[in-house]
Scaffold this active site. Sequence first.
Site, PDB file in Angstrom:
ATOM      1  N   LEU A  64       1.174  -0.721  -0.016  1.00 32.02           N
ATOM      2  CA  LEU A  64       0.345   0.063   0.217  1.00 32.02           C
ATOM      3  C   LEU A  64       0.984   1.213  -0.031  1.00 32.02           C
ATOM      4  O   LEU A  64       0.874   2.047   1.265  1.00 32.02           O
ATOM      5  CB  LEU A  64      -0.921   0.243   1.421  1.00 32.02           C
ATOM      6  CG  LEU A  64      -1.450  -1.091   1.270  1.00 32.02           C
ATOM      7  CD1 LEU A  64      -2.344  -0.741   3.288  1.00 32.02           C
ATOM      8  CD2 LEU A  64      -2.488  -1.185   0.292  1.00 32.02           C
ATOM      9  N   PRO A  65       1.572   1.840  -1.276  1.00 33.38           N
ATOM     10  CA  PRO A  65       2.524   2.696  -1.353  1.00 33.38           C
ATOM     11  C   PRO A  65       1.820   3.585  -1.588  1.00 33.38           C
ATOM     12  O   PRO A  65       0.678   3.877  -1.512  1.00 33.38           O
ATOM     13  CB  PRO A  65       3.627   2.560  -2.637  1.00 33.38           C
ATOM     14  CG  PRO A  65       2.561   1.165  -3.204  1.00 33.38           C
ATOM     15  CD  PRO A  65       1.784   0.662  -2.513  1.00 33.38           C
ATOM     16  N   HIS A  66       2.175   4.581  -0.196  1.00 32.71           N
ATOM     17  CA  HIS A  66       1.302   6.356  -0.267  1.00 32.71           C
ATOM     18  C   HIS A  66       2.371   7.049  -0.586  1.00 32.71           C
ATOM     19  O   HIS A  66       3.146   7.180   0.741  1.00 32.71           O
ATOM     20  CB  HIS A  66      -0.194   6.351   0.312  1.00 32.71           C
ATOM     21  CG  HIS A  66       0.464   5.630   2.025  1.00 32.71           C
ATOM     22  ND1 HIS A  66       0.865   4.054   2.081  1.00 32.71           N
ATOM     23  CD2 HIS A  66       0.468   6.893   2.912  1.00 32.71           C
ATOM     24  CE1 HIS A  66       1.108   4.682   3.064  1.00 32.71           C
ATOM     25  NE2 HIS A  66       1.592   5.545   4.337  1.00 32.71           N
ATOM     26  N   CYS A  67       1.663   8.422  -0.423  1.00 30.91           N
ATOM     27  CA  CYS A  67       2.057   9.993  -0.260  1.00 30.91           C
ATOM     28  C   CYS A  67       1.419  10.688  -0.386  1.00 30.91           C
ATOM     29  O   CYS A  67       0.590  10.631  -1.132  1.00 30.91           O
ATOM     30  CB  CYS A  67       3.262   9.726  -1.549  1.00 30.91           C
ATOM     31  SG  CYS A  67       3.234  10.088  -3.357  1.00 30.91           S
TER      32      CYS A  67
END
Length: 154
Positions: A64-67
Site C-alpha cells: 500500500l504505497p502512499h504519499c
Amino acid sequence: MDLSKILDPEAVKVLASASSKKRLFQDIGDLAHTAYGLNAPMTVEALMERESLGPTGVGHGVALPHCRVSGLDGVKGVFLRLDKPIEFGAIDRQAVDLAFALFAPEEAGVEHLKALALVSRTLRDQTLCSKLRANHDAATLYAILTEGRSVQAA
C-alpha cells in the site's frame, strides 16, 4: 467512503513484470499520470521518499504505497496486479503481487487516513485477493475491487 470514489477504472492495470520496487513505483507514477494527470517523476520521488520511512508492504503479497502530492483535489488511487511478484521488504517477507497506491493532496488530513484504512481493510480479505490474483483483465479487477467493498459494507 467507497473505493469507486478514489479509484478510476483507467487507474487499474495488470503488469506483466516489474523488476524492482523502484520500477513498480515508476509504473505507478506513469499510471497516475495517465489516469489523473499527476507529474510522474514527482509522484515517483514522493513514493520513494515515503518508502524510505519504512516499507509499505503490509503482508500476504500486498503493498500500500502512499504519499502526498500537489495538484489533487481529493484522494486518488492506482491499483496494479503483477504477474510476477517482486521483493518489496514487506513485514512478512513475502513478495508483492498486489499494489494499491494512494495519493493525497498535501493538505489532506483525515480523508487520507480514511482512504488508507479502507484500502487496507479491503485487501486484508483473502477471498477478494484470491479473486484479484485469478483475473488478468483490468475492467474485471476494477469491478472486483469496487463491488467487493460495497458488498462487504452492506
